[in-house]
Design a protein around this motif. Structure first.
Motif, PDB file in Angstrom:
ATOM      1  N   LEU A  10       0.822  -1.214   0.000  1.00  0.00           N
ATOM      2  CA  LEU A  10       0.000   0.000   0.000  1.00  0.00           C
ATOM      3  C   LEU A  10       0.855   1.262   0.000  1.00  0.00           C
ATOM      4  O   LEU A  10       0.351   2.345  -0.265  1.00  0.00           O
ATOM      5  CB  LEU A  10      -0.939   0.014   1.212  1.00  0.00           C
ATOM      6  CG  LEU A  10      -2.136  -0.930   1.150  1.00  0.00           C
ATOM      7  CD1 LEU A  10      -2.901  -0.914   2.459  1.00  0.00           C
ATOM      8  CD2 LEU A  10      -3.061  -0.558   0.017  1.00  0.00           C
ATOM      9  N   THR A  12       2.844   2.246  -2.099  1.00  0.00           N
ATOM     10  CA  THR A  12       2.878   2.852  -3.433  1.00  0.00           C
ATOM     11  C   THR A  12       1.691   3.780  -3.661  1.00  0.00           C
ATOM     12  O   THR A  12       1.750   4.644  -4.536  1.00  0.00           O
ATOM     13  CB  THR A  12       2.875   1.766  -4.523  1.00  0.00           C
ATOM     14  OG1 THR A  12       1.699   0.951  -4.369  1.00  0.00           O
ATOM     15  CG2 THR A  12       4.115   0.890  -4.412  1.00  0.00           C
ATOM     16  N   GLU A  13       0.623   3.614  -2.874  1.00  0.00           N
ATOM     17  CA  GLU A  13      -0.584   4.411  -3.065  1.00  0.00           C
ATOM     18  C   GLU A  13      -0.756   5.524  -2.037  1.00  0.00           C
ATOM     19  O   GLU A  13      -1.730   6.255  -2.102  1.00  0.00           O
ATOM     20  CB  GLU A  13      -1.814   3.507  -3.058  1.00  0.00           C
ATOM     21  CG  GLU A  13      -1.839   2.551  -4.225  1.00  0.00           C
ATOM     22  CD  GLU A  13      -3.121   1.751  -4.297  1.00  0.00           C
ATOM     23  OE1 GLU A  13      -3.909   1.767  -3.327  1.00  0.00           O
ATOM     24  OE2 GLU A  13      -3.336   1.118  -5.334  1.00  0.00           O
ATOM     25  N   THR A  15       0.504   9.042  -0.106  1.00  0.00           N
ATOM     26  CA  THR A  15       1.276  10.255  -0.340  1.00  0.00           C
ATOM     27  C   THR A  15       1.660  10.827   1.015  1.00  0.00           C
ATOM     28  O   THR A  15       0.798  11.034   1.863  1.00  0.00           O
ATOM     29  CB  THR A  15       0.430  11.291  -1.107  1.00  0.00           C
ATOM     30  OG1 THR A  15      -0.091  10.678  -2.282  1.00  0.00           O
ATOM     31  CG2 THR A  15       1.265  12.487  -1.494  1.00  0.00           C
ATOM     32  N   PHE A  40      -4.274   8.922   1.780  1.00  0.00           N
ATOM     33  CA  PHE A  40      -4.559   7.674   1.067  1.00  0.00           C
ATOM     34  C   PHE A  40      -5.970   7.741   0.515  1.00  0.00           C
ATOM     35  O   PHE A  40      -6.933   7.975   1.260  1.00  0.00           O
ATOM     36  CB  PHE A  40      -4.415   6.481   2.018  1.00  0.00           C
ATOM     37  CG  PHE A  40      -4.767   5.160   1.401  1.00  0.00           C
ATOM     38  CD1 PHE A  40      -3.970   4.592   0.441  1.00  0.00           C
ATOM     39  CD2 PHE A  40      -5.913   4.485   1.800  1.00  0.00           C
ATOM     40  CE1 PHE A  40      -4.298   3.369  -0.121  1.00  0.00           C
ATOM     41  CE2 PHE A  40      -6.244   3.263   1.250  1.00  0.00           C
ATOM     42  CZ  PHE A  40      -5.429   2.700   0.285  1.00  0.00           C
ATOM     43  N   ASN A  44      -9.722   5.247  -5.030  1.00  0.00           N
ATOM     44  CA  ASN A  44      -8.784   5.116  -6.145  1.00  0.00           C
ATOM     45  C   ASN A  44      -7.752   4.014  -5.937  1.00  0.00           C
ATOM     46  O   ASN A  44      -6.869   3.840  -6.771  1.00  0.00           O
ATOM     47  CB  ASN A  44      -8.060   6.441  -6.378  1.00  0.00           C
ATOM     48  CG  ASN A  44      -9.021   7.540  -6.773  1.00  0.00           C
ATOM     49  OD1 ASN A  44     -10.078   7.276  -7.324  1.00  0.00           O
ATOM     50  ND2 ASN A  44      -8.663   8.768  -6.469  1.00  0.00           N
ATOM     51  N   SER A  45      -7.859   3.262  -4.866  1.00  0.00           N
ATOM     52  CA  SER A  45      -6.884   2.208  -4.580  1.00  0.00           C
ATOM     53  C   SER A  45      -7.093   1.026  -5.519  1.00  0.00           C
ATOM     54  O   SER A  45      -8.204   0.523  -5.673  1.00  0.00           O
ATOM     55  CB  SER A  45      -7.013   1.740  -3.135  1.00  0.00           C
ATOM     56  OG  SER A  45      -6.167   0.651  -2.906  1.00  0.00           O
ATOM     57  N   SER A  46      -6.007   0.589  -6.137  1.00  0.00           N
ATOM     58  CA  SER A  46      -6.088  -0.580  -7.014  1.00  0.00           C
ATOM     59  C   SER A  46      -5.711  -1.855  -6.273  1.00  0.00           C
ATOM     60  O   SER A  46      -5.936  -2.956  -6.763  1.00  0.00           O
ATOM     61  CB  SER A  46      -5.173  -0.391  -8.230  1.00  0.00           C
ATOM     62  OG  SER A  46      -3.845  -0.196  -7.786  1.00  0.00           O
ATOM     63  N   ASP A  69     -10.774  10.330   0.858  1.00  0.00           N
ATOM     64  CA  ASP A  69      -9.360  10.274   1.236  1.00  0.00           C
ATOM     65  C   ASP A  69      -9.226  10.160   2.743  1.00  0.00           C
ATOM     66  O   ASP A  69      -9.925  10.834   3.488  1.00  0.00           O
ATOM     67  CB  ASP A  69      -8.622  11.530   0.782  1.00  0.00           C
ATOM     68  CG  ASP A  69      -8.463  11.602  -0.730  1.00  0.00           C
ATOM     69  OD1 ASP A  69      -8.871  10.644  -1.400  1.00  0.00           O
ATOM     70  OD2 ASP A  69      -7.944  12.617  -1.222  1.00  0.00           O
TER      71      ASP A  69
END
Length: 136
Positions: A10, A12-13, A15, A40, A44-46, A69
């Protein structure tokens, strides 16, 4: 399921940004960006499944922005690195709590001893209150 959240990547997702901390602290607060903010986006989390996203949105609703978010911040420590580690631990704790399945409650019957205690207690209260009455 919840213990594998950390292994999914996670990071990578999320900021992470640093800003100046508020409050007392003197020169360190005025000069160094020690407050860390983590952002986070759940929709939009893949990496998360749709079911996990639904669980997180329902359980963390008060902590989310209108766009879904999750924003967490930490400014307890004087070091940006320690604040970053703290906020990441908070994040994983919240996510793991949010996707954990809820245990179904299995109703149980009261034991004989608990029933007896309840009845004894009711009888004692009744006697106590009957002594208070002013019967003529």
């Amino acid at each position: 399921m919840a213990t594998q959240i950390r292994k999914r990547g996670l990071e990578t997702e999320i900021t992470i940004s640093a800003t100046k901390s508020s409050g007392a602290g003197g020169q360190n607060v005025n000069k160094v960006n020690t407050k860390v903010e983590l952002r986070f986006s759940i929709p939009n989390s893949s990496i998360l499944s749709n079911r996990e996203k639904e669980l997180l949105v329902s359980r963390l609703g008060s902590k989310l922005t209108r766009s879904g978010d999750l924003i967490l911040s930490s400014e307890e420590e004087r070091s940006q690195l320690r604040n970053k580690n703290t906020v990441i631990e908070k994040f994983y704790g919240l996510i793991e709590w949010g996707v954990r399945p809820v245990k179904k409650r299995i109703p149980t019957k009261p034991t004989k001893a608990s029933k007896r205690r309840r009845i004894d207690n009711k009888r004692k209260n009744s006697e106590k209150k009957s002594r208070r009455r002013n019967d003529f």
